[in-house]
Design an enzyme around this catalytic site. Structure first.
Site, PDB file in Angstrom:
ATOM      1  CG  HIS A  98      -1.956   1.130   0.965  1.00  0.00           C
ATOM      2  ND1 HIS A  98      -1.777   2.364   1.291  1.00  0.00           N
ATOM      3  CD2 HIS A  98      -3.378   1.058   0.732  1.00  0.00           C
ATOM      4  CE1 HIS A  98      -2.881   3.275   1.181  1.00  0.00           C
ATOM      5  NE2 HIS A  98      -3.968   2.194   0.831  1.00  0.00           N
ATOM      6  CD  GLU A 170      -5.221   1.554  -3.308  1.00  0.00           C
ATOM      7  OE1 GLU A 170      -6.428   1.447  -3.081  1.00  0.00           O
ATOM      8  OE2 GLU A 170      -4.429   1.504  -2.668  1.00  0.00           O
TER       9      GLU A 170
HETATM   10  P1  PGA Z   1      -9.500   5.943  -0.299  1.00  0.00           P
HETATM   11  O1  PGA Z   1      -8.349   4.961   0.050  1.00  0.00           O
HETATM   12  O2  PGA Z   1     -10.628   5.215  -0.974  1.00  0.00           O
HETATM   13  O3  PGA Z   1      -9.987   6.503   1.101  1.00  0.00           O
HETATM   14  O4  PGA Z   1      -8.898   6.927  -1.199  1.00  0.00           O
HETATM   15  C1  PGA Z   1      -8.041   3.623  -0.772  1.00  0.00           C
HETATM   16  C2  PGA Z   1      -6.813   3.090  -0.199  1.00  0.00           C
HETATM   17  O5  PGA Z   1      -5.933   3.488   0.417  1.00  0.00           O
HETATM   18  O6  PGA Z   1      -6.817   1.841  -0.518  1.00  0.00           O
END
Ligand code: PGA
Length: 254
Positions: A98, A170
């Site tokens: 992450h 992401e």
């Molecule tokens: P968010 O986070 O939906 O608050 O943007 C996504 C994540 O960090 O997996």
């Protein structure tokens, strides 16, 4: 491909609050949802055991993910939690790579690669996060950046120890900012990722899912989640609100 919605609770909620939210979500989900959509929640390590007990006692169809795992198997690594310990708790998934851990806790591709291997050894499904910072988006080097993250993170994965891997795109600039990536951004990167992964020797079409994360909410989920190329979402902020989380699940057209 069966879609998957993963709620990443991050550093929020104690185990009692976690049980409450789990029960609320379970109550509001459509009956038999699990036949069509995999629902996964990722609470803090301290909540995994109690949530797992509720899930197995009440026979809920929600699965659990840890938010991280150690790169080490066992030993003198204070504070770490191993893939073996997670497997013993019947944890099905684990997030790795992450961006919050990459940037705030200095995790590099090599560490993430070790974590991936620990999870595959225990047959826990890795949710492998990757994505570019805003600078690489702005100077148009984001695909090179992503290619490097994937190549390094996936080094040495062999066909015979490959179980399912979930690839979660992401973009860092979209996480927790409310600035969701455009549909064109998502399609471009997931298409690029799919091509890159499918050229690898371990690739097996049935064992890879490609999902999106970053400011997913009930306002944008219908558009994103019904794209053919998107196999699901990793949801942060909106997963702490049962109404929003269930609305996101329900926006998938079956
Ligand atoms: P968010 O986070 O939906 O608050 O943007 C996504 C994540 O960090 O997996």
């Amino acid at each position: 491909m069966k879609k998957i919605i993963i709620g990443n609770w991050k550093l929020n909620l104690d185990h009692l609050q976690g049980i409450q939210l789990l029960q609320k979500i379970n109550y509001s989900l459509p009956k038999d949802v699990e036949e069509n959509i995999d629902i996964v929640l990722a609470p803090s390590h301290t909540s995994l055991r109690s949530l797992q007990t509720v899930i197995s006692t009440d026979k809920l169809k929600i699965k659990l993910s840890s938010q991280d795992v150690s790169m080490y198997k066992e030993g003198a690594y204070t504070g770490e939690v191993s893939s073996t310990q997670l497997e013993k708790l019947d944890i099905s998934y684990s997030i790795i790579g992450h961006s919050e851990r990459r940037t705030l806790l200095n995790e590099n591709d090599e560490i993430i690669n070790q974590k991936l291997k620990r999870l595959l050894e225990q047959r826990i499904t890795p949710i492998f996060c990757f994505g570019e910072p805003i600078e690489n988006r702005e100077n148009n080097t984001y695909l090179e950046f992503i290619q490097e993250q994937l190549n390094e993170g996936l080094k040495g994965i062999r066909k015979d120890n490959m179980n399912e891997i979930i690839f979660a795109y992401e973009p860092i600039w979209a996480i927790g900012t409310g600035q969701v990536a455009t549909i064109e951004n998502i399609i471009e990167v997931l298409d690029f990722t799919k091509n890159l992964i499918s050229s690898k020797s371990f690739y097996n079409q049935e064992k890879s899912r490609f999902i999106y994360g970053g400011s997913v909410s009930p306002d944008n989920s219908e558009e994103i989640l019904n794209l053919n190329i998107v196999d699901g979402a990793l949801v942060g902020g909106a997963s702490l609100d049962s109404d929003k989380f269930v609305k996101i699940v329900n926006s998938i057209k079956l």
